[in-house]
Write a protein that holds these residues in place. Structure first.
Motif, PDB file in Angstrom:
ATOM      1  N   VAL A 106       0.841  -1.199   0.000  1.00 52.62           N
ATOM      2  CA  VAL A 106       0.000   0.000   0.000  1.00 52.62           C
ATOM      3  C   VAL A 106       0.873   1.244   0.000  1.00 52.62           C
ATOM      4  N   PHE A 107       1.943   1.233   0.788  1.00 49.26           N
ATOM      5  CA  PHE A 107       2.862   2.366   0.824  1.00 49.26           C
ATOM      6  C   PHE A 107       3.460   2.616  -0.556  1.00 49.26           C
ATOM      7  N   ALA A 108       3.841   1.537  -1.256  1.00 56.56           N
ATOM      8  CA  ALA A 108       4.440   1.681  -2.577  1.00 56.56           C
ATOM      9  C   ALA A 108       3.465   2.303  -3.563  1.00 56.56           C
ATOM     10  N   ILE A 109       2.192   1.938  -3.466  1.00 57.21           N
ATOM     11  CA  ILE A 109       1.182   2.485  -4.387  1.00 57.21           C
ATOM     12  C   ILE A 109       0.970   3.970  -4.125  1.00 57.21           C
ATOM     13  N   THR A 110       0.752   4.318  -2.876  1.00 60.47           N
ATOM     14  CA  THR A 110       0.401   5.701  -2.549  1.00 60.47           C
ATOM     15  C   THR A 110       1.569   6.657  -2.714  1.00 60.47           C
ATOM     16  N   ASN A 111       2.787   6.135  -2.809  1.00 60.97           N
ATOM     17  CA  ASN A 111       3.955   7.000  -2.954  1.00 60.97           C
ATOM     18  C   ASN A 111       4.773   6.621  -4.179  1.00 60.97           C
ATOM     19  N   GLU A 112       4.093   6.115  -5.199  1.00 61.66           N
ATOM     20  CA  GLU A 112       4.771   5.678  -6.414  1.00 61.66           C
ATOM     21  C   GLU A 112       5.423   6.849  -7.130  1.00 61.66           C
ATOM     22  N   VAL A 113       6.709   6.720  -7.406  1.00 63.02           N
ATOM     23  CA  VAL A 113       7.430   7.751  -8.139  1.00 63.02           C
ATOM     24  C   VAL A 113       6.934   7.762  -9.580  1.00 63.02           C
ATOM     25  N   GLY A 114       6.612   8.951 -10.087  1.00 66.02           N
ATOM     26  CA  GLY A 114       6.131   9.067 -11.446  1.00 66.02           C
ATOM     27  C   GLY A 114       4.626   8.983 -11.576  1.00 66.02           C
ATOM     28  N   ALA A 115       3.915   8.804 -10.443  1.00 68.13           N
ATOM     29  CA  ALA A 115       2.457   8.776 -10.493  1.00 68.13           C
ATOM     30  C   ALA A 115       1.946  10.171 -10.831  1.00 68.13           C
ATOM     31  N   PRO A 116       0.693  10.267 -11.292  1.00 69.05           N
ATOM     32  CA  PRO A 116       0.145  11.595 -11.618  1.00 69.05           C
ATOM     33  C   PRO A 116       0.296  12.570 -10.469  1.00 69.05           C
ATOM     34  N   ALA A 117       0.538  13.820 -10.786  1.00 75.27           N
ATOM     35  CA  ALA A 117       0.821  14.834  -9.773  1.00 75.27           C
ATOM     36  C   ALA A 117      -0.323  15.005  -8.788  1.00 75.27           C
TER      37      ALA A 117
END
Length: 240
Positions: A106-117
């Motif tokens: 869950v942490f990886a999803i919510t703080n994914e590098v390159g995710a929409p701004a």
């Protein structure tokens, strides 16, 4: 592969099965393992079902984050705030770090590098709660820097702390890292109650700005002008 669901109940069952399968994939292989083909195969559904229920991969990631954070967010919002707003933030930091270490996917999803701004809905909800905690500190006259800057710094430090700890095996993690990072950040953004009587002009301006919406004696235009002046007072001094 299963057929398309025929009812609302079946749709929810399929949706839950997809989320469970995606959770397993991301827990073992990270966000990169979450391909349409892999999720469809793991959940025993056809790829069009994923698109119909979630739109695209980002929609699926957002749904996973919401699913994983639901209980955590419910507990955060249900707990009464600590009388001391700084202690309330300190407790929130510890809870956030503990959750991130216990739920790395869950942490990886919510703080994914390159995710929409704009960020995921789950992340935005968490930031809104953090902002309210910082606002309480500001209203108490104990915030050194503007609310937006404090929120950004606390969020960045919290995310960095969890990411750093997750990067090493659990048995090798330094248990002092999170408390040290927490206290360093709190020292940077808050003032101690014992020296509140000598609060700086910037802290007073920040505190007043946090309560400006309650100033019913002022018109909206006057509040706008006052906020601009307070923002100038709360910022760094002009040395030019």
């Amino acid at each position: 592969m299963v057929d398309e669901p025929a009812s609302g109940i079946e749709t929810e069952d399929v949706r839950a099965r997809i989320l469970e399968a995606a959770s397993r994939l991301i827990a073992t292989g990270g966000v990169a393992a979450l391909t349409t083909r892999a999720v469809a195969a793991a959940a025993s559904v056809q790829a069009p079902t994923l698109y119909r229920l979630f739109g695209d991969k980002r929609g699926l990631l957002n749904a996973l984050a919401e699913h994983g954070l639901a209980a955590f967010m419910a507990r955060k919002t249900a707990l009464p705030p600590h009388p001391d707003p700084v202690q309330d933030l300190r407790d929130a930091w510890d809870t956030y770090v503990a959750f991130g270490l216990s739920h790395p996917a869950v942490f990886a999803i919510t703080n994914e590098v390159g995710a929409p701004a704009s960020g995921s809905p789950a992340m935005l909800a968490g930031l809104a709660i953090l902002r309210e905690r910082v606002q309480r500190i500001a209203r108490a006259g104990r915030l050194r820097i503007p609310v937006g800057s404090a929120v950004a710094l606390i969020h960045a430090a919290g995310v960095g702390t969890v990411a750093t700890l997750l990067a090493v095996p659990s048995e090798e993690r330094d248990p002092r890292l999170s408390p040290l990072a927490r206290d360093a950040v709190l020292d940077a953004v808050t003032t101690d109650m014992s020296v509140r009587e000598e609060a700086s002009l910037a802290s007073l301006a920040i505190g007043l700005g946090a309560r400006l919406d309650d100033a019913e004696a002022l018109t909206p235009g006057e509040r706008l002008l006052m906020r601009e002046l307070l923002n100038r007072l709360s910022g760094p001094a002009d040395t030019g």
